[in-house]
Design an enzyme around this catalytic site. Structure first.
Site, PDB file in Angstrom:
ATOM      1  N   GLY A 187      47.773  61.198  65.752  1.00 23.24           N
ATOM      2  CA  GLY A 187      47.426  60.854  67.128  1.00 23.24           C
ATOM      3  C   GLY A 187      45.937  61.026  67.328  1.00 23.24           C
ATOM      4  O   GLY A 187      45.141  60.669  66.461  1.00 23.24           O
ATOM      5  N   CYS A 188      45.549  61.587  68.434  1.00 23.39           N
ATOM      6  CA  CYS A 188      44.143  61.787  68.770  1.00 23.39           C
ATOM      7  C   CYS A 188      43.430  62.556  67.660  1.00 23.39           C
ATOM      8  O   CYS A 188      43.741  63.719  67.401  1.00 23.39           O
ATOM      9  CB  CYS A 188      44.047  62.547  70.085  1.00 23.39           C
ATOM     10  SG  CYS A 188      42.396  63.089  70.530  1.00 23.39           S
ATOM     11  N   PHE A 189      42.476  61.916  66.991  1.00 25.93           N
ATOM     12  CA  PHE A 189      41.842  62.598  65.862  1.00 25.93           C
ATOM     13  C   PHE A 189      40.967  63.758  66.269  1.00 25.93           C
ATOM     14  O   PHE A 189      40.709  64.657  65.492  1.00 25.93           O
ATOM     15  CB  PHE A 189      41.131  61.638  64.919  1.00 25.93           C
ATOM     16  CG  PHE A 189      40.060  60.718  65.471  1.00 25.93           C
ATOM     17  CD1 PHE A 189      39.350  60.955  66.621  1.00 25.93           C
ATOM     18  CD2 PHE A 189      39.755  59.566  64.756  1.00 25.93           C
ATOM     19  CE1 PHE A 189      38.365  60.098  67.077  1.00 25.93           C
ATOM     20  CE2 PHE A 189      38.763  58.690  65.192  1.00 25.93           C
ATOM     21  CZ  PHE A 189      38.079  58.961  66.362  1.00 25.93           C
ATOM     22  N   TRP A 190      40.529  63.781  67.525  1.00 28.55           N
ATOM     23  CA  TRP A 190      39.713  64.906  67.986  1.00 28.55           C
ATOM     24  C   TRP A 190      40.503  66.206  67.954  1.00 28.55           C
ATOM     25  O   TRP A 190      40.032  67.228  67.476  1.00 28.55           O
ATOM     26  CB  TRP A 190      39.209  64.679  69.410  1.00 28.55           C
ATOM     27  CG  TRP A 190      38.322  63.490  69.604  1.00 28.55           C
ATOM     28  CD1 TRP A 190      37.481  62.915  68.685  1.00 28.55           C
ATOM     29  CD2 TRP A 190      38.186  62.738  70.803  1.00 28.55           C
ATOM     30  NE1 TRP A 190      36.828  61.852  69.257  1.00 28.55           N
ATOM     31  CE2 TRP A 190      37.241  61.717  70.555  1.00 28.55           C
ATOM     32  CE3 TRP A 190      38.767  62.816  72.051  1.00 28.55           C
ATOM     33  CZ2 TRP A 190      36.869  60.793  71.526  1.00 28.55           C
ATOM     34  CZ3 TRP A 190      38.390  61.907  73.027  1.00 28.55           C
ATOM     35  CH2 TRP A 190      37.448  60.906  72.755  1.00 28.55           C
TER      36      TRP A 190
ATOM     37  N   CYS B 213      41.807  65.296  74.964  1.00 35.46           N
ATOM     38  CA  CYS B 213      42.807  64.989  73.949  1.00 35.46           C
ATOM     39  C   CYS B 213      44.138  65.624  74.310  1.00 35.46           C
ATOM     40  O   CYS B 213      44.164  66.756  74.799  1.00 35.46           O
ATOM     41  CB  CYS B 213      42.321  65.518  72.596  1.00 35.46           C
ATOM     42  SG  CYS B 213      43.254  64.936  71.198  1.00 35.46           S
TER      43      CYS B 213
END
Length: 154
Positions: free
Chosen positions: A17-20, A152
């Site tokens: 999902g959100c790479f952050w 995120c």
């Protein structure tokens, strides 16, 4: 870091999902010495680029299985192309492997998770060799450290 130490490092790449948020989570593991976010794809699956975190880790300090254990806590392994508030093919849950050993360990961990927690549901997380990795912009690197976790859903 000395060249000898760098030569011992291994890489692991995860689409969660959100790479952050994924990057921030993996940075907490002892033995992860570097992380970067970007986009990855595979020759084996018909998919676009997927948001990933790629980590360099010292196998003398942490085992690939420890990284897998953390990975399975981040994305919803039953959700196709949706993780938290993030929707679309680039948020697919995926493990991109760098060796036959990583592929075997990832498949085994997926089977164990399936048997222990989801016996009547299909885990849709893809396990596939990494074909290509493209580094995200500098503004996306270490994003949570720079801007906080509010951006995120992980």
């Amino acid at each position: 870091m000395s060249n000898n130490k760098q030569n011992l490092l291994q890489q692991a790449t995860f689409g969660a999902g959100c790479f952050w948020g994924a990057e921030a989570a993996f940075q907490e593991i002892k033995g992860v010495v570097h992380s970067q976010v970007g986009l990855a794809r595979s020759e084996e699956i018909n998919s676009p680029w997927i948001e990933v975190v790629q980590v360099d880790f010292d196998p003398n300090e942490t085992h690939y299985n420890e990284l897998l254990a953390l990975f399975w806590k981040i994305p919803d392994p039953l959700s196709v192309d949706k993780q938290g508030h993030d929707i679309g093919e680039k948020y697919r849950s995926a493990i991109f492997t760098h060796s036959d050993e990583q592929t075997q360990l990832a498949i085994l961990s997926k089977q164990q998770l399936q048997n222990e927690h989801y016996p009547n549901q299909a885990i849709v997380t893809v396990v596939t060799p990494l074909y290509e990795f493209e580094l995200a912009d500098e503004k996306d690197q270490n994003y949570i450290q720079k801007h906080g976790a509010g951006a995120c859903s992980i």
